[in-house]
Design a protein around this motif. Structure first.
Motif, PDB file in Angstrom:
ATOM      1  N   HIS A 139       9.029  11.177   9.304  1.00 17.78           N
ATOM      2  CA  HIS A 139       8.196   9.821   9.276  1.00 17.78           C
ATOM      3  C   HIS A 139       8.054   9.752   7.528  1.00 17.78           C
ATOM      4  CE1 HIS A 139       5.143   7.166  10.222  1.00 17.78           C
ATOM      5  NE2 HIS A 139       4.366   7.827   9.648  1.00 17.78           N
ATOM      6  N   ARG A 140       8.778   8.873   7.055  1.00 20.16           N
ATOM      7  CA  ARG A 140       8.656   8.604   5.713  1.00 20.16           C
ATOM      8  C   ARG A 140       7.558   7.389   5.351  1.00 20.16           C
ATOM      9  NH1 ARG A 140      13.571   7.858   2.059  1.00 20.16           N
ATOM     10  NH2 ARG A 140      12.013   8.713   0.396  1.00 20.16           N
ATOM     11  N   ALA A 141       6.449   7.618   4.946  1.00 19.58           N
ATOM     12  CA  ALA A 141       5.418   6.466   4.930  1.00 19.58           C
ATOM     13  C   ALA A 141       4.260   6.888   4.040  1.00 19.58           C
ATOM     14  CB  ALA A 141       4.988   6.133   6.147  1.00 19.58           C
ATOM     15  N   ASP A 142       3.729   6.069   3.462  1.00 15.84           N
ATOM     16  CA  ASP A 142       2.325   6.110   3.166  1.00 15.84           C
ATOM     17  C   ASP A 142       1.242   5.645   4.018  1.00 15.84           C
ATOM     18  OD1 ASP A 142       2.413   7.441   0.380  1.00 15.84           O
ATOM     19  OD2 ASP A 142       3.173   5.594  -0.391  1.00 15.84           O
ATOM     20  N   CYS A 143       0.336   6.567   4.491  1.00 17.86           N
ATOM     21  CA  CYS A 143      -0.701   5.995   5.384  1.00 17.86           C
ATOM     22  C   CYS A 143      -1.451   4.853   4.657  1.00 17.86           C
ATOM     23  CB  CYS A 143      -1.550   6.932   5.970  1.00 17.86           C
ATOM     24  SG  CYS A 143      -0.560   8.254   7.048  1.00 17.86           S
ATOM     25  N   GLU A 144      -1.919   5.478   3.461  1.00 21.49           N
ATOM     26  CA  GLU A 144      -2.809   4.696   2.598  1.00 21.49           C
ATOM     27  C   GLU A 144      -2.317   4.334   1.156  1.00 21.49           C
ATOM     28  OE1 GLU A 144      -5.727   3.281   3.459  1.00 21.49           O
ATOM     29  OE2 GLU A 144      -6.092   4.442   5.449  1.00 21.49           O
ATOM     30  N   ALA A 145      -2.663   3.347   0.654  1.00 22.74           N
ATOM     31  CA  ALA A 145      -2.080   3.103  -0.737  1.00 22.74           C
ATOM     32  C   ALA A 145      -2.800   4.001  -1.850  1.00 22.74           C
ATOM     33  CB  ALA A 145      -2.544   1.498  -1.064  1.00 22.74           C
ATOM     34  N   ASP A 151     -11.255  -1.149  -1.855  1.00 26.95           N
ATOM     35  CA  ASP A 151      -9.990  -1.400  -1.069  1.00 26.95           C
ATOM     36  C   ASP A 151      -9.293  -2.000  -1.911  1.00 26.95           C
ATOM     37  OD1 ASP A 151      -7.977  -1.593   0.540  1.00 26.95           O
ATOM     38  OD2 ASP A 151      -9.376  -1.502   2.485  1.00 26.95           O
ATOM     39  N   VAL A 152      -8.390  -1.517  -3.028  1.00 30.08           N
ATOM     40  CA  VAL A 152      -7.650  -1.989  -3.728  1.00 30.08           C
ATOM     41  C   VAL A 152      -6.422  -2.627  -3.254  1.00 30.08           C
ATOM     42  CG1 VAL A 152      -6.152  -1.920  -6.021  1.00 30.08           C
ATOM     43  CG2 VAL A 152      -8.274  -0.333  -5.768  1.00 30.08           C
ATOM     44  N   GLU A 153      -5.822  -2.110  -2.175  1.00 31.21           N
ATOM     45  CA  GLU A 153      -4.700  -2.712  -1.526  1.00 31.21           C
ATOM     46  C   GLU A 153      -5.063  -4.080  -0.775  1.00 31.21           C
ATOM     47  OE1 GLU A 153      -1.278  -3.509   1.002  1.00 31.21           O
ATOM     48  OE2 GLU A 153      -3.314  -3.052   1.316  1.00 31.21           O
ATOM     49  N   GLN A 154      -6.125  -3.855  -0.233  1.00 33.28           N
ATOM     50  CA  GLN A 154      -6.559  -5.205   0.515  1.00 33.28           C
ATOM     51  C   GLN A 154      -6.868  -6.199  -0.416  1.00 33.28           C
ATOM     52  OE1 GLN A 154     -10.161  -4.806   2.830  1.00 33.28           O
ATOM     53  NE2 GLN A 154      -9.678  -6.566   4.118  1.00 33.28           N
ATOM     54  N   PHE A 155      -7.579  -5.978  -1.521  1.00 33.95           N
ATOM     55  CA  PHE A 155      -7.801  -6.982  -2.452  1.00 33.95           C
ATOM     56  C   PHE A 155      -6.652  -7.543  -3.076  1.00 33.95           C
ATOM     57  CE2 PHE A 155      -8.125  -7.193  -7.228  1.00 33.95           C
ATOM     58  CZ  PHE A 155      -8.954  -8.564  -7.304  1.00 33.95           C
ATOM     59  N   LEU A 156      -5.624  -6.776  -3.526  1.00 32.59           N
ATOM     60  CA  LEU A 156      -4.475  -7.106  -4.091  1.00 32.59           C
ATOM     61  C   LEU A 156      -3.437  -7.912  -2.894  1.00 32.59           C
ATOM     62  CD1 LEU A 156      -3.220  -4.230  -6.306  1.00 32.59           C
ATOM     63  CD2 LEU A 156      -4.029  -6.390  -6.880  1.00 32.59           C
ATOM     64  N   ALA A 212      -0.623  10.516   5.178  1.00 34.66           N
ATOM     65  CA  ALA A 212       0.873  11.005   4.865  1.00 34.66           C
ATOM     66  C   ALA A 212       1.005  10.419   3.446  1.00 34.66           C
ATOM     67  CB  ALA A 212       1.794  10.305   5.881  1.00 34.66           C
ATOM     68  N   ARG A 213       1.650  11.125   2.820  1.00 40.93           N
ATOM     69  CA  ARG A 213       2.064  10.876   1.377  1.00 40.93           C
ATOM     70  C   ARG A 213       3.765  10.863   1.152  1.00 40.93           C
ATOM     71  NH1 ARG A 213      -1.693  11.489  -2.855  1.00 40.93           N
ATOM     72  NH2 ARG A 213      -3.611  11.244  -1.889  1.00 40.93           N
ATOM     73  N   LEU A 214       4.283   9.686   0.627  1.00 36.82           N
ATOM     74  CA  LEU A 214       5.449   9.480   0.768  1.00 36.82           C
ATOM     75  C   LEU A 214       6.193  10.364  -0.212  1.00 36.82           C
ATOM     76  CD1 LEU A 214       8.032   7.561   1.596  1.00 36.82           C
ATOM     77  CD2 LEU A 214       7.392   6.047  -0.161  1.00 36.82           C
ATOM     78  N   GLY A 215       5.902  10.403  -1.392  1.00 37.09           N
ATOM     79  CA  GLY A 215       6.373  11.288  -2.482  1.00 37.09           C
ATOM     80  C   GLY A 215       7.060  10.119  -3.418  1.00 37.09           C
ATOM     81  N   GLY A 273       2.645  -7.936  -8.646  1.00 42.59           N
ATOM     82  CA  GLY A 273       3.700  -7.003  -8.520  1.00 42.59           C
ATOM     83  C   GLY A 273       3.413  -5.603  -7.639  1.00 42.59           C
ATOM     84  N   CYS A 274       2.430  -5.777  -6.951  1.00 38.87           N
ATOM     85  CA  CYS A 274       2.055  -4.479  -6.286  1.00 38.87           C
ATOM     86  C   CYS A 274       2.939  -4.391  -4.803  1.00 38.87           C
ATOM     87  CB  CYS A 274       0.608  -5.202  -5.293  1.00 38.87           C
ATOM     88  SG  CYS A 274       0.183  -3.897  -4.141  1.00 38.87           S
ATOM     89  N   LEU A 275       3.496  -3.189  -4.683  1.00 40.19           N
ATOM     90  CA  LEU A 275       4.402  -2.998  -3.618  1.00 40.19           C
ATOM     91  C   LEU A 275       3.593  -3.055  -2.327  1.00 40.19           C
ATOM     92  CD1 LEU A 275       6.310   0.123  -5.405  1.00 40.19           C
ATOM     93  CD2 LEU A 275       6.780  -2.381  -5.538  1.00 40.19           C
ATOM     94  N   HIS A 276       2.546  -3.049  -2.188  1.00 35.59           N
ATOM     95  CA  HIS A 276       1.610  -2.746  -0.816  1.00 35.59           C
ATOM     96  C   HIS A 276       2.073  -1.623  -0.001  1.00 35.59           C
ATOM     97  CE1 HIS A 276      -0.281  -6.314  -2.059  1.00 35.59           C
ATOM     98  NE2 HIS A 276       0.822  -7.333  -2.125  1.00 35.59           N
ATOM     99  N   CYS A 277       1.916  -0.506  -0.568  1.00 36.91           N
ATOM    100  CA  CYS A 277       2.259   0.565   0.143  1.00 36.91           C
ATOM    101  C   CYS A 277       1.697   0.985   1.404  1.00 36.91           C
ATOM    102  CB  CYS A 277       2.112   2.011  -0.866  1.00 36.91           C
ATOM    103  SG  CYS A 277       2.750   1.560  -2.569  1.00 36.91           S
ATOM    104  N   ALA A 278       0.448   0.666   1.462  1.00 41.37           N
ATOM    105  CA  ALA A 278      -0.271   1.154   2.840  1.00 41.37           C
ATOM    106  C   ALA A 278       0.413   0.674   4.067  1.00 41.37           C
ATOM    107  CB  ALA A 278      -1.463   0.613   2.718  1.00 41.37           C
ATOM    108  N   CYS A 279       0.540   1.476   4.987  1.00 41.04           N
ATOM    109  CA  CYS A 279       1.039   1.097   6.160  1.00 41.04           C
ATOM    110  C   CYS A 279       0.360  -0.047   7.093  1.00 41.04           C
ATOM    111  CB  CYS A 279       1.395   2.449   7.085  1.00 41.04           C
ATOM    112  SG  CYS A 279       1.970   2.136   8.881  1.00 41.04           S
TER     113      CYS A 279
END
Length: 324
Positions: free
Chosen positions: A93-99, A110-115, A196-199, A218-224
């Motif tokens: 399972h390759r994923a970031d749960c949270e940004a 909540d930086v990711e939600q703000f962006l 989970a941390r993607l690496g 430019g945010c990748l919006h990493c959070a799942c």
């Protein structure tokens, strides 16, 4: 017939599975590869229980009881087996749960939600998110901060980190946007919740993700997007797993979302190949390949055969409904 589950004697017909009998008796057993009332095949081993009489471990979601069984659902031996099953599933399972930016913010923003709101042009909502954390806008808590959010920003591993503080100051200074109410889309991350941390991305992924990112910030919006209803995360938390024991085995490209229908998307790198989406769609999702190389796919011509409802049975957020 009579059986016992965790010392509780039950009269059963033998027509339902051990998992179903346990649930009816008020005993919860976790399960990843099944959804109640849906077709499934046992495979994840997270629902494993032990019969003390025979000494056998068995999958409770597919095994029906037999006379005299003495089922253990929470012994140390059973919990160890479940934890091992979860560790193995996490390695696929390759994923970031949270940004990462959100996880390290000392102010709790909540930086990711703000962006996400900022990039969607919903500036009133973006400012309201800031106001949840800093009621005295335009004053914010970033001026004395050493910006761990920008240091943790995954975009920084590709080229340059998102200028998070600059964007926060930009939105905080805006006026006439006070009427928006910022309702949190996600529950705040508790300290003991597994994430989970993607690496790091490999070189090919860096190039692909960079080319695919069109967000203003430019945010990748990493959070799942599927993290709120993710059983894998829920059970990893219950098992006190802080970080996966094994290295990620999956070679599927990370952050390669495929649009299915409506708001529904599919990210193969998050898939644990439980098959729920295959067994419960008619000529929709399908297995491709065999053995260790087997994966689940959604052929282009099959996308019209599935509905958004299918996302509700995915246990890992591999199939999800996009929030924004």
């Amino acid at each position: 017939m009579k059986i016992t589950i965790d010392g509780k004697e039950l009269e059963v017909t033998g027509q339902q599975t051990i998992w179903q009998e346990a649930k009816a008796a008020g005993i919860a057993i976790p399960a990843m590869c099944m959804a109640e009332g849906r077709e499934h095949r046992a495979g994840c081993m997270v629902c494993v229980v032990k019969d003390k009489v025979s000494g056998r471990m068995m999958t409770s979601c597919s095994t029906k009881p037999m006379e005299g069984m003495q089922i253990e659902t929470s012994s140390e031996e059973v919990l160890t087996q479940r934890r091992l099953a979860l560790e193995l599933l996490l390695s696929d399972h390759r994923a970031d749960c949270e940004a990462p930016c959100t996880m390290v913010c000392r102010e709790g923003l909540d930086v990711e939600q703000f962006l996400a709101a900022y990039d969607a042009g919903r500036l009133a909502q973006a400012r309201a998110i800031l106001k949840r954390t800093w009621p005295d806008l335009p004053k914010v808590g970033c001026d004395e901060c050493k910006a761990p959010c920008e240091k943790a920003c995954r975009r920084g591993t590709i080229d340059k980190a998102v200028a998070i503080r600059e964007i926060i100051h930009e939105v905080a200074a805006m006026e006439g946007l006070e009427d928006e109410v910022a309702e949190s889309s996600w529950a705040r991350l508790e300290a003991d919740v597994f994430a989970a941390r993607l690496g790091r991305y490999n070189d090919k992924e860096k190039a692909r993700v960079k080319a695919a990112t069109t967000a203003k910030s430019g945010c990748l919006h990493c959070a799942c997007d599927g993290r709120e209803d993710c059983k894998l995360r829920e059970y990893a938390t219950q098992s006190a797993i802080k970080r996966p024991r094994y290295e990620v085995r999956s070679t599927l490209p990370v952050k390669d979302p495929q649009h299915v229908v409506g708001r529904m998307w599919f990210e193969p790198a998050k898939c644990i190949r439980c098959g729920l989406c295959v067994y419960n769609s008619d000529n929709g999702f399908t297995f491709v390949g065999r053995g260790f190389t087997m994966k689940i796919a959604i052929p282009e011509q099959n996308k019209a055969n599935v509905t958004e409802e299918l996302a509700s049975i995915c246990p890992t957020g591999a199939i999800y409904l996009k929030r924004y």
